[in-house]
Design a protein around this motif. Structure first.
Motif, PDB file in Angstrom:
ATOM      1  N   GLU A 281      51.460  39.930  33.171  1.00  0.00           N
ATOM      2  CA  GLU A 281      51.127  40.451  31.842  1.00  0.00           C
ATOM      3  C   GLU A 281      49.867  41.304  31.888  1.00  0.00           C
ATOM      4  OE1 GLU A 281      50.858  36.996  29.326  1.00  0.00           O
ATOM      5  OE2 GLU A 281      53.006  36.603  29.491  1.00  0.00           O
ATOM      6  N   VAL A 282      48.882  40.864  32.647  1.00  0.00           N
ATOM      7  CA  VAL A 282      47.602  41.569  32.722  1.00  0.00           C
ATOM      8  C   VAL A 282      47.690  42.779  33.660  1.00  0.00           C
ATOM      9  CG1 VAL A 282      45.151  41.347  33.330  1.00  0.00           C
ATOM     10  CG2 VAL A 282      46.324  39.452  32.217  1.00  0.00           C
ATOM     11  N   ALA A 283      48.474  42.651  34.708  1.00  0.00           N
ATOM     12  CA  ALA A 283      48.564  43.719  35.716  1.00  0.00           C
ATOM     13  C   ALA A 283      50.033  44.042  35.998  1.00  0.00           C
ATOM     14  CB  ALA A 283      47.859  43.277  36.994  1.00  0.00           C
ATOM     15  N   PRO A 284      50.732  44.595  35.000  1.00  0.00           N
ATOM     16  CA  PRO A 284      52.175  44.839  35.190  1.00  0.00           C
ATOM     17  C   PRO A 284      52.500  45.830  36.301  1.00  0.00           C
ATOM     18  CG  PRO A 284      51.388  45.869  33.166  1.00  0.00           C
ATOM     19  CD  PRO A 284      50.260  45.033  33.697  1.00  0.00           C
ATOM     20  N   GLU A 285      51.545  46.700  36.640  1.00  0.00           N
ATOM     21  CA  GLU A 285      51.791  47.694  37.687  1.00  0.00           C
ATOM     22  C   GLU A 285      51.460  47.183  39.088  1.00  0.00           C
ATOM     23  OE1 GLU A 285      47.701  47.985  36.100  1.00  0.00           O
ATOM     24  OE2 GLU A 285      49.626  47.928  35.129  1.00  0.00           O
ATOM     25  N   ALA A 286      50.960  45.959  39.188  1.00  0.00           N
ATOM     26  CA  ALA A 286      50.613  45.387  40.499  1.00  0.00           C
ATOM     27  C   ALA A 286      51.870  45.032  41.288  1.00  0.00           C
ATOM     28  CB  ALA A 286      49.742  44.145  40.318  1.00  0.00           C
ATOM     29  N   ASP A 287      51.779  45.199  42.589  1.00  0.00           N
ATOM     30  CA  ASP A 287      52.864  44.796  43.483  1.00  0.00           C
ATOM     31  C   ASP A 287      52.671  43.340  43.860  1.00  0.00           C
ATOM     32  OD1 ASP A 287      54.122  47.324  43.648  1.00  0.00           O
ATOM     33  OD2 ASP A 287      52.619  47.989  45.088  1.00  0.00           O
TER      34      ASP A 287
ATOM     35  N   MET B  97      50.612  33.178  51.034  1.00  0.00           N
ATOM     36  CA  MET B  97      50.592  32.797  49.614  1.00  0.00           C
ATOM     37  C   MET B  97      50.914  34.003  48.742  1.00  0.00           C
ATOM     38  SD  MET B  97      46.519  32.283  48.934  1.00  0.00           S
ATOM     39  CE  MET B  97      45.948  31.915  50.578  1.00  0.00           C
ATOM     40  N   PRO B  98      51.389  33.731  47.519  1.00  0.00           N
ATOM     41  CA  PRO B  98      51.666  34.842  46.606  1.00  0.00           C
ATOM     42  C   PRO B  98      50.402  35.670  46.366  1.00  0.00           C
ATOM     43  CG  PRO B  98      52.669  32.836  45.794  1.00  0.00           C
ATOM     44  CD  PRO B  98      51.782  32.447  46.938  1.00  0.00           C
ATOM     45  N   THR B  99      50.575  36.979  46.420  1.00  0.00           N
ATOM     46  CA  THR B  99      49.467  37.914  46.297  1.00  0.00           C
ATOM     47  C   THR B  99      49.882  39.051  45.379  1.00  0.00           C
ATOM     48  OG1 THR B  99      48.741  37.398  48.534  1.00  0.00           O
ATOM     49  CG2 THR B  99      47.990  39.492  47.615  1.00  0.00           C
ATOM     50  N   PHE B 100      48.978  39.437  44.518  1.00  0.00           N
ATOM     51  CA  PHE B 100      49.193  40.630  43.715  1.00  0.00           C
ATOM     52  C   PHE B 100      48.264  41.707  44.246  1.00  0.00           C
ATOM     53  CE2 PHE B 100      51.371  37.654  41.161  1.00  0.00           C
ATOM     54  CZ  PHE B 100      52.286  38.378  40.424  1.00  0.00           C
ATOM     55  N   PHE B 101      48.820  42.907  44.399  1.00  0.00           N
ATOM     56  CA  PHE B 101      48.140  44.020  45.053  1.00  0.00           C
ATOM     57  C   PHE B 101      48.120  45.205  44.098  1.00  0.00           C
ATOM     58  CE2 PHE B 101      47.827  47.655  47.879  1.00  0.00           C
ATOM     59  CZ  PHE B 101      46.938  47.222  48.860  1.00  0.00           C
TER      60      PHE B 101
ATOM     61  N   ASP C 122      45.660  48.694  44.074  1.00  0.00           N
ATOM     62  CA  ASP C 122      44.497  49.371  44.653  1.00  0.00           C
ATOM     63  C   ASP C 122      43.706  48.412  45.537  1.00  0.00           C
ATOM     64  OD1 ASP C 122      44.982  51.868  43.357  1.00  0.00           O
ATOM     65  OD2 ASP C 122      44.166  51.042  41.506  1.00  0.00           O
ATOM     66  N   GLY C 123      44.402  47.586  46.283  1.00  0.00           N
ATOM     67  CA  GLY C 123      43.799  46.552  47.123  1.00  0.00           C
ATOM     68  C   GLY C 123      44.250  45.182  46.636  1.00  0.00           C
ATOM     69  N   ASN C 124      43.882  44.142  47.379  1.00  0.00           N
ATOM     70  CA  ASN C 124      44.237  42.787  46.955  1.00  0.00           C
ATOM     71  C   ASN C 124      43.586  42.500  45.611  1.00  0.00           C
ATOM     72  OD1 ASN C 124      45.857  42.032  49.108  1.00  0.00           O
ATOM     73  ND2 ASN C 124      44.147  41.255  50.303  1.00  0.00           N
ATOM     74  N   LEU C 125      44.388  41.994  44.701  1.00  0.00           N
ATOM     75  CA  LEU C 125      43.906  41.684  43.359  1.00  0.00           C
ATOM     76  C   LEU C 125      43.561  40.203  43.294  1.00  0.00           C
ATOM     77  CD1 LEU C 125      43.560  43.183  40.655  1.00  0.00           C
ATOM     78  CD2 LEU C 125      45.891  42.492  40.096  1.00  0.00           C
ATOM     79  N   VAL C 126      44.575  39.360  43.397  1.00  0.00           N
ATOM     80  CA  VAL C 126      44.385  37.906  43.427  1.00  0.00           C
ATOM     81  C   VAL C 126      45.487  37.278  44.274  1.00  0.00           C
ATOM     82  CG1 VAL C 126      43.244  37.720  41.173  1.00  0.00           C
ATOM     83  CG2 VAL C 126      45.727  37.514  41.300  1.00  0.00           C
ATOM     84  N   HIS C 127      45.182  36.107  44.807  1.00  0.00           N
ATOM     85  CA  HIS C 127      46.158  35.269  45.507  1.00  0.00           C
ATOM     86  C   HIS C 127      46.164  33.927  44.772  1.00  0.00           C
ATOM     87  CE1 HIS C 127      45.522  37.776  49.194  1.00  0.00           C
ATOM     88  NE2 HIS C 127      44.247  37.657  48.904  1.00  0.00           N
TER      89      HIS C 127
END
Length: 129
Positions: A34-40, A47-51, A53-58
């Motif tokens: 919801e906060v970062a819909p464009e994140a991969d 572990m699950p990772t959202f990317f 422009d670089g690693n966002l959160v795991h």
């Protein structure tokens, strides 16, 4: 020989946990989306990772907690709110026997999105010079 599962590797990661933990993991995943819909979304460091422009959160599930990894800057920015949880320089542990702080997770992810986008913009400006 083991059959390799088709589909999203994050789905496969989540399916390996008990149903109650799967629900929490899916809720965290949804908050991040919801906060970062464009994140991969991918698996990184197992572990699950959202990317974005670089690693966002795991994030990851453990026996008694959910580990959340928003980089040291994410921990530092919210250190007051996170002070009630165990943690380290770049991580925090949310106990499974307590309510998940989804609003706090939402704020941390929003901070990390802004931070990563600012860094990417700065790099882009430097490369244009």
């Amino acid at each position: 020989m083991t059959k390799i599962e088709d589909g999203n590797p994050v789905d496969a990661y989540i399916r390996q946990f008990p149903a109650d933990v799967q629900v929490i993991l899916q809720e965290i995943r949804q908050v991040i989306r919801e906060v970062a819909p464009e994140a991969d979304e991918k698996i990184s460091y197992q572990m699950p990772t959202f990317f974005l422009d670089g690693n966002l959160v795991h994030f990851a599930a453990y026996k008694n907690h959910i580990g959340f990894y928003p980089a040291p800057s994410g921990i530092e920015k919210f250190k007051k709110e996170l002070s009630i949880y165990k943690g380290a320089k770049g991580s925090v542990q949310f106990p499974l026997n307590e309510p998940m702080p989804f609003d706090l997770i939402r704020k941390i992810v929003a901070f990390r999105v802004a931070e990563n986008q600012a860094k990417a913009k700065s790099k882009q400006k430097k490369s244009e010079i």
